[in-house]
Design a protein around this motif. Structure first.
Motif, PDB file in Angstrom:
ATOM      1  N   ALA A 138      -2.812  27.092   0.713  1.00  0.00           N
ATOM      2  CA  ALA A 138      -1.462  26.839   1.201  1.00  0.00           C
ATOM      3  C   ALA A 138      -0.659  27.884   1.498  1.00  0.00           C
ATOM      4  N   GLY A 139      -1.256  29.223   0.929  1.00  0.00           N
ATOM      5  CA  GLY A 139      -0.303  30.510   1.328  1.00  0.00           C
ATOM      6  C   GLY A 139      -0.833  31.074   2.726  1.00  0.00           C
ATOM      7  N   HIS A 140      -2.205  30.468   3.060  1.00  0.00           N
ATOM      8  CA  HIS A 140      -2.250  31.178   4.607  1.00  0.00           C
ATOM      9  C   HIS A 140      -1.983  30.106   5.444  1.00  0.00           C
ATOM     10  N   ASP A 141      -1.835  28.562   5.170  1.00  0.00           N
ATOM     11  CA  ASP A 141      -1.336  27.576   6.316  1.00  0.00           C
ATOM     12  C   ASP A 141      -0.409  26.659   5.126  1.00  0.00           C
ATOM     13  N   PRO A 142       0.671  26.676   5.271  1.00  0.00           N
ATOM     14  CA  PRO A 142       1.622  25.890   4.542  1.00  0.00           C
ATOM     15  C   PRO A 142       1.398  24.338   4.875  1.00  0.00           C
ATOM     16  N   SER A 143       0.613  24.192   5.830  1.00  0.00           N
ATOM     17  CA  SER A 143       0.347  22.384   5.960  1.00  0.00           C
ATOM     18  C   SER A 143      -0.647  22.203   4.891  1.00  0.00           C
ATOM     19  N   LEU A 144      -1.375  23.288   4.470  1.00  0.00           N
ATOM     20  CA  LEU A 144      -2.295  22.612   3.437  1.00  0.00           C
ATOM     21  C   LEU A 144      -1.505  22.393   2.211  1.00  0.00           C
ATOM     22  N   VAL A 145      -0.866  21.556   2.123  1.00  0.00           N
ATOM     23  CA  VAL A 145       0.222  21.506   0.769  1.00  0.00           C
ATOM     24  C   VAL A 145      -0.656  21.058  -0.240  1.00  0.00           C
ATOM     25  N   GLY A 146      -0.558  21.936  -1.399  1.00  0.00           N
ATOM     26  CA  GLY A 146      -1.504  21.753  -2.668  1.00  0.00           C
ATOM     27  C   GLY A 146      -2.854  21.625  -2.363  1.00  0.00           C
ATOM     28  N   GLY A 147      -3.326  22.360  -1.320  1.00  0.00           N
ATOM     29  CA  GLY A 147      -4.646  22.504  -1.142  1.00  0.00           C
ATOM     30  C   GLY A 147      -5.254  21.226  -0.293  1.00  0.00           C
ATOM     31  N   ALA A 148      -4.250  20.301   0.298  1.00  0.00           N
ATOM     32  CA  ALA A 148      -4.824  18.993   0.873  1.00  0.00           C
ATOM     33  C   ALA A 148      -5.307  19.372   2.247  1.00  0.00           C
ATOM     34  N   ILE A 149      -6.320  19.015   2.954  1.00  0.00           N
ATOM     35  CA  ILE A 149      -6.958  19.740   4.004  1.00  0.00           C
ATOM     36  C   ILE A 149      -6.837  18.776   5.142  1.00  0.00           C
ATOM     37  N   ASN A 150      -6.258  17.412   4.777  1.00  0.00           N
ATOM     38  CA  ASN A 150      -6.489  16.169   5.633  1.00  0.00           C
ATOM     39  C   ASN A 150      -5.122  15.740   6.122  1.00  0.00           C
ATOM     40  N   GLY A 151      -3.903  16.318   5.644  1.00  0.00           N
ATOM     41  CA  GLY A 151      -2.742  15.953   5.988  1.00  0.00           C
ATOM     42  C   GLY A 151      -2.320  14.606   5.587  1.00  0.00           C
ATOM     43  N   GLY A 152      -2.945  14.463   4.333  1.00  0.00           N
ATOM     44  CA  GLY A 152      -2.616  13.091   3.640  1.00  0.00           C
ATOM     45  C   GLY A 152      -3.938  12.193   3.790  1.00  0.00           C
ATOM     46  N   THR A 153      -3.738  11.464   2.599  1.00  0.00           N
ATOM     47  CA  THR A 153      -4.951  10.460   2.157  1.00  0.00           C
ATOM     48  C   THR A 153      -5.560   9.820   3.604  1.00  0.00           C
ATOM     49  N   THR A 154      -6.695   9.689   3.500  1.00  0.00           N
ATOM     50  CA  THR A 154      -7.348   9.025   4.577  1.00  0.00           C
ATOM     51  C   THR A 154      -7.674   7.277   4.125  1.00  0.00           C
ATOM     52  N   ALA A 155      -7.241   7.154   3.053  1.00  0.00           N
ATOM     53  CA  ALA A 155      -7.168   5.609   2.563  1.00  0.00           C
ATOM     54  C   ALA A 155      -6.480   4.832   3.431  1.00  0.00           C
ATOM     55  N   ILE A 156      -7.103   3.404   3.498  1.00  0.00           N
ATOM     56  CA  ILE A 156      -6.581   2.426   4.476  1.00  0.00           C
ATOM     57  C   ILE A 156      -5.117   2.483   4.621  1.00  0.00           C
ATOM     58  N   HIS A 157      -4.401   2.454   3.279  1.00  0.00           N
ATOM     59  CA  HIS A 157      -3.068   2.240   3.416  1.00  0.00           C
ATOM     60  C   HIS A 157      -2.180   3.269   3.872  1.00  0.00           C
ATOM     61  N   GLN A 158      -2.928   4.332   4.320  1.00  0.00           N
ATOM     62  CA  GLN A 158      -2.046   5.414   5.071  1.00  0.00           C
ATOM     63  C   GLN A 158      -2.900   5.828   6.212  1.00  0.00           C
ATOM     64  N   GLN A 159      -3.462   4.901   7.090  1.00  0.00           N
ATOM     65  CA  GLN A 159      -4.025   5.086   8.251  1.00  0.00           C
ATOM     66  C   GLN A 159      -3.281   4.225   9.569  1.00  0.00           C
ATOM     67  N   LEU A 160      -3.850   4.244  10.710  1.00  0.00           N
ATOM     68  CA  LEU A 160      -3.306   3.448  11.878  1.00  0.00           C
ATOM     69  C   LEU A 160      -1.830   3.591  11.672  1.00  0.00           C
ATOM     70  N   PHE A 161      -1.249   2.222  11.679  1.00  0.00           N
ATOM     71  CA  PHE A 161       0.354   2.216  11.917  1.00  0.00           C
ATOM     72  C   PHE A 161       0.874   2.378  10.337  1.00  0.00           C
ATOM     73  N   PHE A 162      -0.045   2.745   9.523  1.00  0.00           N
ATOM     74  CA  PHE A 162       0.632   2.974   8.188  1.00  0.00           C
ATOM     75  C   PHE A 162       0.604   4.784   8.064  1.00  0.00           C
ATOM     76  N   ARG A 163       0.313   5.337   9.012  1.00  0.00           N
ATOM     77  CA  ARG A 163       0.251   6.653   8.905  1.00  0.00           C
ATOM     78  C   ARG A 163       1.555   7.332   9.706  1.00  0.00           C
ATOM     79  N   PRO A 164       2.238   8.386   9.089  1.00  0.00           N
ATOM     80  CA  PRO A 164       2.114   8.887   7.712  1.00  0.00           C
ATOM     81  C   PRO A 164       2.862   7.660   6.782  1.00  0.00           C
ATOM     82  N   MET A 165       3.532   6.975   7.333  1.00  0.00           N
ATOM     83  CA  MET A 165       4.377   5.971   6.667  1.00  0.00           C
ATOM     84  C   MET A 165       4.210   4.732   7.468  1.00  0.00           C
ATOM     85  N   PRO A 166       4.572   3.634   6.847  1.00  0.00           N
ATOM     86  CA  PRO A 166       4.651   2.319   7.899  1.00  0.00           C
ATOM     87  C   PRO A 166       5.700   2.499   9.087  1.00  0.00           C
ATOM     88  N   GLY A 167       4.988   2.351  10.330  1.00  0.00           N
ATOM     89  CA  GLY A 167       5.902   2.653  11.386  1.00  0.00           C
ATOM     90  C   GLY A 167       5.347   2.274  12.641  1.00  0.00           C
TER      91      GLY A 167
END
Length: 530
Positions: A441-470
């Motif tokens: 996260a220090g060299h790229d603040p978008s890697l929040v807490g060491g996450a490299i995919n911008g949020g979980t890739t689980a189905i509940h946060q994909q497609l029209f649920f990504r990044p939130m229901p919308g």
């Protein structure tokens, strides 16, 4: 001092921000990109961090989805000097007992390798790849366009027919482990699918993990896992050169701290010095959704239901990555592993299940699954002759390696895992560079807490649920503000999809669809947020 004015302000010079800026510049817009770090590129950067003469990629290293992305293809970055190379073999999965299965761009080589685990699996692999080749173009078009991809989906349906489309849809919902078990008798082919699925943050037993394993395995079989000559940073450099040649501007060490909004419309941003920068037509944000909605916009400018949903946003697992400068090639005891660019290490299929289960329960796996990169094997320009620039990373639960002692334990586990299949590996180490979640996260603040995919890739946060229901699109509840980062559909990896979708939404809002487009988005926002 007068306020600066551009047609568009892009927040963040990661690859998605640079893709978006290039597409807007192609349309004749004046564009400025504001980047907090000292260099552009975000997670697509290369530096000499281990030892002089060794070029190590700080995060992204292999680029299979870049190679098949219609977004990147249409930018014609080869005209900006970008060149690609391949390792002799795409990928090798080395089991703890030292058996090894190989994914090669030569279909017969892959088929022979999986046949060593179960006779007949080679023919099944050829059949799976033939299916990929048949649907490749309409599927990729659907993948990299805004959701729902109505026209690409219709083309895919016409191409496959209803029955096969339904079977494809079922396959995409399966756990990777189950998918492999349905198609193959031996562990080799199953591991090629499951190991590639583990590039995401999903367990191989999670519903929907099959699609990641299938997509990466078929892409590897098709075009390999290529690397830019000279390092991942050369991809960024090509995007920068292209943008500057079209009149775009990039300002590093110039963060945007606030999105300026009037009457529900994005009017520009405020930079780190407190100065406003006006955007006539659009603001595009290549930043995490939590940063955009939680820090850069006042809460009273957002629907209350969006803020409630933001509180449920789930990050992907954290990451620990080690780069090495090695005095010689890695001494793999499995001969087939020596020519592979990417390796999977540390687990068999049951081990992958246990690894994913530990992460779900918040436990740090004692037997880590490693992704390992042999960069000089892939591109001789990465280190001096006779040496190897290499790296490995593994996923860990969020928050468990944010002190040095815990991080050192993970590094010990990583190197022990490599040593088990390559005795003498540790004796080759002449330089080491460690990145835990805080360093990433220090060299790229978008890697929040060491996450490299911008949020979980689980189905509940994909497609029209990504990044939130919308909407499942780049549009936000603020008119003329667009989410361009990996938190938006279609998510992480280096393919430019989120950046492209944001740029095209901005152009549509300002162009031929005009107020009609804005009315559609407003109606959709009312339906979602009230």
């Amino acid at each position: 001092m007068s306020t600066e004015v551009f047609d568009a302000v892009v927040i963040g010079a990661g690859h998605n921000g640079l893709v978006a800026a290039n597409l807007l510049a192609d349309a004749g817009w004046s564009v400025v990109v504001l980047e907090q770090a000292g260099k552009p590129g975000g997670a697509v950067r290369t530096d000499e961090v281990t030892e002089p003469g060794f070029r190590n990629d700080l995060c992204s290293a292999f680029f299979p989805l870049t190679a098949v992305s219609p977004v990147i293809r249409d930018l014609r970055l080869e005209e900006q000097g970008l060149r690609w190379r391949h390792a002799p073999e795409v990928l090798a999965h080395v089991l703890p007992d030292n058996r090894c299965v190989v994914l090669s761009r030569d279909i017969e080589r892959t088929a022979a390798s999986v046949d060593e685990f179960a006779r007949g699996d080679g023919a099944a692999w050829r059949s799976l790849f033939a299916q990929w080749q048949d649907i490749r173009e309409p599927l990729l078009e659907a993948l990299f366009t805004p959701f729902p991809p109505v026209r690409p989906a219709l083309r895919l349906l016409r191409h496959t027919g209803t029955a096969d489309a339904l079977r494809l849809a079922r396959m995409l919902t399966l756990p990777a482990r189950r998918f492999g078990e349905e198609l193959f008798d031996g562990e080799g082919a199953r591991l090629l699918l499951a190991g590639n699925a583990a590039h995401s943050d999903l367990s191989v037993d999670n519903a929907g993990s099959a699609v990641f394993g299938w997509l990466l395995a078929m892409t590897g079989q098709d075009v390999g896992f290529p690397v830019p000559v000279g390092g991942a940073g050369e991809l960024t450099a090509a995007l920068v050169r292209r943008l500057v040649a079209r009149g775009g501007e990039i300002r590093c060490r110039c963060p945007a701290t606030e999105v300026l909004i009037a009457n529900g419309r994005a009017m520009g941003v405020r930079d780190g010095a407190g100065d406003p920068i006006r955007a006539r037509k659009a603001v595009l944000a290549d930043v995490p959704a939590t940063t955009l909605y939680g820090e850069m916009i006042a809460a009273d400018q957002l629907p209350s239901r969006l803020l409630e949903d933001l509180g449920r946003f789930q990050w992907d697992s954290a990451t620990v990555k080690v780069d090495w400068a090695l005095s010689g090639p890695v001494p793999w005891t499995a001969e087939e592993a020596r020519g592979a660019g990417t390796l999977h290490l540390g687990t068999d299929l049951d081990g992958l299940s246990a690894f994913g289960g530990d992460l779900v329960r918040g436990r740090s796996p004692h037997e880590p699954f490693l992704l390992f990169g042999q960069m000089t094997t892939s591109d001789p320009d990465r280190s001096p002759p006779g040496t190897e620039a290499a790296w490995a990373y593994t996923h860990v639960p969020r928050g468990v390696t944010e002190d040095r002692t815990a991080l050192d334990r993970q590094v010990e586990r990583i190197e022990k895992t490599v040593e088990a299949n390559a005795p003498g590996f540790r004796d080759l180490i002449r330089g080491r560079y460690v990145q835990g979640p805080l360093e990433l996260a220090g060299h790229d603040p978008s890697l929040v807490g060491g996450a490299i995919n911008g949020g979980t890739t689980a189905i509940h946060q994909q497609l029209f649920f990504r990044p939130m229901p919308g909407l499942g699109r780049a549009d936000t509840p603020v008119d003329r503000l667009f989410l361009a980062g990996s938190a938006a559909h279609p998510g992480g990896a280096v393919h430019g999809g989120p950046g492209s979708n944001a740029a095209r939404a901005a152009l549509a809002r300002a162009g031929v669809l005009g107020d009609g487009y804005a009315a559609i988005v407003r109606a959709a926002n009312r339906a979602v947020y009230g």
